[in-house]
Design a protein around this motif. Sequence first.
Motif, PDB file in Angstrom:
ATOM      1  N   LYS A  11       0.829  -1.221   0.000  1.00 31.75           N
ATOM      2  CA  LYS A  11       0.000   0.000   0.000  1.00 31.75           C
ATOM      3  C   LYS A  11       0.859   1.265   0.000  1.00 31.75           C
ATOM      4  O   LYS A  11       0.502   2.254  -0.616  1.00 31.75           O
ATOM      5  CB  LYS A  11      -0.949   0.010   1.193  1.00 31.75           C
ATOM      6  N   LEU A  14       2.073   2.123  -3.597  1.00 33.54           N
ATOM      7  CA  LEU A  14       1.067   2.506  -4.595  1.00 33.54           C
ATOM      8  C   LEU A  14       1.152   3.965  -5.044  1.00 33.54           C
ATOM      9  O   LEU A  14       1.060   4.228  -6.240  1.00 33.54           O
ATOM     10  CB  LEU A  14      -0.339   2.179  -4.081  1.00 33.54           C
ATOM     11  N   SER A  37      -7.264   1.266 -11.549  1.00 34.63           N
ATOM     12  CA  SER A  37      -7.536   1.669 -10.176  1.00 34.63           C
ATOM     13  C   SER A  37      -6.366   1.236  -9.303  1.00 34.63           C
ATOM     14  O   SER A  37      -5.607   0.327  -9.663  1.00 34.63           O
ATOM     15  CB  SER A  37      -8.830   1.037  -9.656  1.00 34.63           C
ATOM     16  N   LEU A  38      -6.244   1.873  -8.161  1.00 34.36           N
ATOM     17  CA  LEU A  38      -5.184   1.489  -7.232  1.00 34.36           C
ATOM     18  C   LEU A  38      -5.446   0.101  -6.656  1.00 34.36           C
ATOM     19  O   LEU A  38      -4.506  -0.627  -6.333  1.00 34.36           O
ATOM     20  CB  LEU A  38      -5.050   2.517  -6.118  1.00 34.36           C
ATOM     21  N   ASP A  39      -6.714  -0.276  -6.543  1.00 37.07           N
ATOM     22  CA  ASP A  39      -7.032  -1.624  -6.045  1.00 37.07           C
ATOM     23  C   ASP A  39      -6.498  -2.697  -6.986  1.00 37.07           C
ATOM     24  O   ASP A  39      -5.951  -3.704  -6.548  1.00 37.07           O
ATOM     25  CB  ASP A  39      -8.542  -1.791  -5.868  1.00 37.07           C
ATOM     26  N   ILE A  40      -6.662  -2.478  -8.292  1.00 40.20           N
ATOM     27  CA  ILE A  40      -6.159  -3.441  -9.271  1.00 40.20           C
ATOM     28  C   ILE A  40      -4.632  -3.490  -9.228  1.00 40.20           C
ATOM     29  O   ILE A  40      -4.029  -4.560  -9.255  1.00 40.20           O
ATOM     30  CB  ILE A  40      -6.672  -3.101 -10.689  1.00 40.20           C
ATOM     31  N   GLU A  42      -2.737  -2.756  -6.677  1.00 36.70           N
ATOM     32  CA  GLU A  42      -2.375  -3.423  -5.425  1.00 36.70           C
ATOM     33  C   GLU A  42      -2.473  -4.938  -5.572  1.00 36.70           C
ATOM     34  O   GLU A  42      -1.578  -5.677  -5.145  1.00 36.70           O
ATOM     35  CB  GLU A  42      -3.279  -2.946  -4.293  1.00 36.70           C
ATOM     36  N   ASP A  43      -3.544  -5.399  -6.195  1.00 38.55           N
ATOM     37  CA  ASP A  43      -3.727  -6.830  -6.409  1.00 38.55           C
ATOM     38  C   ASP A  43      -2.593  -7.395  -7.277  1.00 38.55           C
ATOM     39  O   ASP A  43      -2.057  -8.464  -6.978  1.00 38.55           O
ATOM     40  CB  ASP A  43      -5.093  -7.085  -7.060  1.00 38.55           C
TER      41      ASP A  43
END
Length: 155
Positions: A11, A14, A37-40, A42-43
Amino acid sequence: MIQSIQKNEVKEVLPLLELMYNIHQVEIPYFMNPLESLDILEDRLMKMIDLDGFYQFVYKLEDKIIAYMDISKYEAHIDLLFPTKPSIILDTLIVHPDYRGQHFAEEMIEFARQHAKSLGFATMELHALTAFKNLNKYYQKHGFKNISNYMTCKL
């Protein structure tokens, strides 16, 4: 201090990678798709930590991550004109803007060199886009040489 990234540090990396994506979108929008997206992201980073032949490192200064780097092993492939052998590539290197010009990138490059040597490689590739002329000069100053132009097209 340079060390392998830990899952609990993803995190914190990122914002650096988001900055890199944004720079690429402004300078060379045809090369890289916009960051979904930051979620993608991060994944992806979490999955990449466990990939064989993919190495991610962070530079920590006073418990703050100020730089990120990844290098990858590529296996030999068949090429009609040029014999190929396994190679290692410095894929990503980004230093937080507040810490640029303080030789952290040089330390990361030297670390990558030593890591590549420890894996048995004699050379390391770097895919620096010609659109970034100052960046190319920087890498040349640190021992990298231009050997080809990189081209791409939309399909």
